[in-house]
Design a protein around this motif. Sequence first.
Motif, PDB file in Angstrom:
ATOM      1  N   MET A   1     -41.135  -1.857 -30.724  1.00 15.87           N
ATOM      2  CA  MET A   1     -41.763  -3.119 -30.392  1.00 15.87           C
ATOM      3  C   MET A   1     -41.680  -3.350 -28.892  1.00 15.87           C
ATOM      4  O   MET A   1     -40.636  -3.165 -28.284  1.00 15.87           O
ATOM      5  CB  MET A   1     -41.042  -4.262 -31.118  1.00 15.87           C
ATOM      6  N   LYS A   2     -42.793  -3.760 -28.302  1.00 19.31           N
ATOM      7  CA  LYS A   2     -42.817  -4.105 -26.893  1.00 19.31           C
ATOM      8  C   LYS A   2     -43.126  -5.594 -26.770  1.00 19.31           C
ATOM      9  O   LYS A   2     -43.968  -6.130 -27.484  1.00 19.31           O
ATOM     10  CB  LYS A   2     -43.863  -3.283 -26.141  1.00 19.31           C
ATOM     11  N   ALA A   3     -42.420  -6.247 -25.865  1.00 18.01           N
ATOM     12  CA  ALA A   3     -42.617  -7.677 -25.647  1.00 18.01           C
ATOM     13  C   ALA A   3     -42.993  -7.895 -24.188  1.00 18.01           C
ATOM     14  O   ALA A   3     -42.545  -7.171 -23.304  1.00 18.01           O
ATOM     15  CB  ALA A   3     -41.346  -8.445 -25.995  1.00 18.01           C
ATOM     16  N   ASP A   4     -43.781  -8.904 -23.954  1.00 21.63           N
ATOM     17  CA  ASP A   4     -44.227  -9.203 -22.594  1.00 21.63           C
ATOM     18  C   ASP A   4     -43.144 -10.018 -21.889  1.00 21.63           C
ATOM     19  O   ASP A   4     -43.311 -11.201 -21.595  1.00 21.63           O
ATOM     20  CB  ASP A   4     -45.550  -9.968 -22.644  1.00 21.63           C
ATOM     21  N   ARG A   5     -41.999  -9.376 -21.622  1.00 26.42           N
ATOM     22  CA  ARG A   5     -40.890 -10.030 -20.939  1.00 26.42           C
ATOM     23  C   ARG A   5     -40.479  -9.173 -19.747  1.00 26.42           C
ATOM     24  O   ARG A   5     -40.495  -7.947 -19.804  1.00 26.42           O
ATOM     25  CB  ARG A   5     -39.690 -10.197 -21.886  1.00 26.42           C
ATOM     26  N   ARG A   6     -40.096  -9.806 -18.665  1.00 29.60           N
ATOM     27  CA  ARG A   6     -39.680  -9.103 -17.460  1.00 29.60           C
ATOM     28  C   ARG A   6     -38.154  -9.055 -17.399  1.00 29.60           C
ATOM     29  O   ARG A   6     -37.471  -9.991 -17.834  1.00 29.60           O
ATOM     30  CB  ARG A   6     -40.223  -9.796 -16.209  1.00 29.60           C
ATOM     31  N   CYS A   7     -37.639  -7.984 -16.841  1.00 30.89           N
ATOM     32  CA  CYS A   7     -36.188  -7.852 -16.729  1.00 30.89           C
ATOM     33  C   CYS A   7     -35.831  -7.184 -15.402  1.00 30.89           C
ATOM     34  O   CYS A   7     -36.678  -6.575 -14.739  1.00 30.89           O
ATOM     35  CB  CYS A   7     -35.616  -7.055 -17.898  1.00 30.89           C
ATOM     36  N   ILE A   8     -34.571  -7.323 -15.044  1.00 31.93           N
ATOM     37  CA  ILE A   8     -33.997  -6.610 -13.902  1.00 31.93           C
ATOM     38  C   ILE A   8     -32.832  -5.782 -14.435  1.00 31.93           C
ATOM     39  O   ILE A   8     -31.952  -6.308 -15.124  1.00 31.93           O
ATOM     40  CB  ILE A   8     -33.483  -7.583 -12.828  1.00 31.93           C
ATOM     41  N   ILE A   9     -32.844  -4.501 -14.147  1.00 31.21           N
ATOM     42  CA  ILE A   9     -31.755  -3.610 -14.571  1.00 31.21           C
ATOM     43  C   ILE A   9     -30.980  -3.200 -13.325  1.00 31.21           C
ATOM     44  O   ILE A   9     -31.525  -2.578 -12.409  1.00 31.21           O
ATOM     45  CB  ILE A   9     -32.297  -2.376 -15.304  1.00 31.21           C
ATOM     46  N   ILE A  10     -29.713  -3.567 -13.297  1.00 26.69           N
ATOM     47  CA  ILE A  10     -28.837  -3.222 -12.175  1.00 26.69           C
ATOM     48  C   ILE A  10     -27.998  -2.029 -12.610  1.00 26.69           C
ATOM     49  O   ILE A  10     -27.174  -2.128 -13.522  1.00 26.69           O
ATOM     50  CB  ILE A  10     -27.950  -4.420 -11.786  1.00 26.69           C
ATOM     51  N   GLU A  11     -28.230  -0.899 -11.986  1.00 21.75           N
ATOM     52  CA  GLU A  11     -27.615   0.385 -12.365  1.00 21.75           C
ATOM     53  C   GLU A  11     -26.678   0.845 -11.261  1.00 21.75           C
ATOM     54  O   GLU A  11     -27.099   1.046 -10.123  1.00 21.75           O
ATOM     55  CB  GLU A  11     -28.710   1.420 -12.608  1.00 21.75           C
ATOM     56  N   ARG A  12     -25.414   1.006 -11.609  1.00 15.95           N
ATOM     57  CA  ARG A  12     -24.439   1.398 -10.593  1.00 15.95           C
ATOM     58  C   ARG A  12     -24.701   2.797 -10.046  1.00 15.95           C
ATOM     59  O   ARG A  12     -24.487   3.072  -8.870  1.00 15.95           O
ATOM     60  CB  ARG A  12     -23.021   1.321 -11.171  1.00 15.95           C
ATOM     61  N   GLY A  13     -25.136   3.717 -10.908  1.00 14.13           N
ATOM     62  CA  GLY A  13     -25.381   5.088 -10.473  1.00 14.13           C
ATOM     63  C   GLY A  13     -26.609   5.206  -9.601  1.00 14.13           C
ATOM     64  O   GLY A  13     -27.469   4.318  -9.579  1.00 14.13           O
ATOM     65  N   ASP A  14     -26.691   6.330  -8.901  1.00 18.36           N
ATOM     66  CA  ASP A  14     -27.853   6.525  -8.037  1.00 18.36           C
ATOM     67  C   ASP A  14     -29.068   7.038  -8.803  1.00 18.36           C
ATOM     68  O   ASP A  14     -30.144   7.216  -8.234  1.00 18.36           O
ATOM     69  CB  ASP A  14     -27.516   7.449  -6.867  1.00 18.36           C
ATOM     70  N   GLN A  15     -28.905   7.293 -10.093  1.00 17.43           N
ATOM     71  CA  GLN A  15     -30.036   7.614 -10.960  1.00 17.43           C
ATOM     72  C   GLN A  15     -29.748   7.064 -12.336  1.00 17.43           C
ATOM     73  O   GLN A  15     -28.593   6.803 -12.697  1.00 17.43           O
ATOM     74  CB  GLN A  15     -30.296   9.125 -11.008  1.00 17.43           C
TER      75      GLN A  15
END
Length: 454
Positions: A1-15
């Motif tokens: 399921m895909k929803a029309d919502r925006r998010c921010i993903i903060i990833e500690r690693g460089d990839q």
Amino acid sequence: MKADRRCIIIERGDQVGGLARTLWHKGCGFDIGGHRFFTKVERVERLWRDLLGSDFISVPRLSRIHYKGRFFHYPLRPWNAFWGLGIGNSALVLSSYLWRQVRPLPREDFFEQYVSNRFGDRLYRVFFKTYTEKVWGIPCAEIRSDWAAQRIKGLCLMQAVKSAFFGDRGGKVKSLIDKFDYPRLGPGMLWERMADEIQQGGSRVMPGREVWRIDHDGAGRILRVMHAAADDDGGDLEEAVGEHYFSTMPLRTMLSRMNPPPPEDVLAAARALRYRDFITVNLVLSGGNLFPDNWIYVHSPEVKVGRIQNFRNWSRDLVPDAEHTGIGMEYFCFEGDDLWNMDDDAMIELARDELARLGLARDAKAISGFVVRVKKAYPMYDENFADNIAVIREWLDSFENLQQLGRNGLHKYNNQDHSMVTAMLGVENLLQKTGHDIWAVNTDGDYQETASAN
């Protein structure tokens, strides 16, 4: 399921990918460990296939145990185990197993008791104790049986013996799967494609950033997170504000960054959580394929390495040609101990020496290598972890817009498919108000890599 919502993903690693990212060196691809793709969860399987398509390949599984100079198939095959141990030892293993069927230990609180009741004391000491204590760094008598229940439920010595000698009527005997799926260019391929889709949908993925402060109102709502470059030690903070927050940070770390701080009993419980850290030494070797296994469990106590991956046998596209092999030598340690503090050159030399001592690289020439250290790779199931988690969970459950996900977010030794299920349920809780108990995922002891032998 895909929803029309925006998010921010903060990833500690460089990839992206965490432990499941893929690293490349001298034309060879390396996992951080080895990541088999096998699941009984249909929607996880569907997601993998939707993202990878024809790049999702089927790989035959061969894994063996190295113990006292011999190789034993894992899962154990009776004739192979009997000949390898010798007739005398095999007789002792069988009698020990039969004794525990007649006189089982009355309690199964710890790994030692759980395994002994299912395999007998003798086989426990031969095939389980040495390796398990190498992995976890503490006695098996201090590891809770919760971990064993997730890993070896349904695997029984006598069932395997009966199947080998008399057949498996009805396909009831469980064993570990004999094949698995795998991304053609390593597990990082999956997460890179997922990151691309997320960003194409208008959301942001921010690698190399670490959450240094989590602000809340003291009444059950997270207000914002403050993040900075992962190598900046909390300087030059930037703000990220959202409607809802998901955390896969190690619980101990996350709770230390709450502002205002949690109650002292919660902080004490978080500080008491323990983790096993991990080092992988990745070697590029010439001389063709060294051994047929995907990976080898090294029970032999005379070497420090715990497991050896042969990535050529995971996917031929992880090596540049038929003359090269990528080998991952895995070491389990605690941050700050002698192994963790060993410099990279010394670690590479140790790995090369141990590979040779085990007789696995006689005709190979080492071309290059690199070292990866992973903090808090494995949440530990020590004697007090369940009580500490209960204290932490009671406080975290008071937040209406925060959910814990994944292995470290829940302090649970989940496989990657279970970790993905926690994320799916968390999204459903947000979008559909379903009220799933994410902490209950994978508490039934149903090890996801078992299948009927039929």
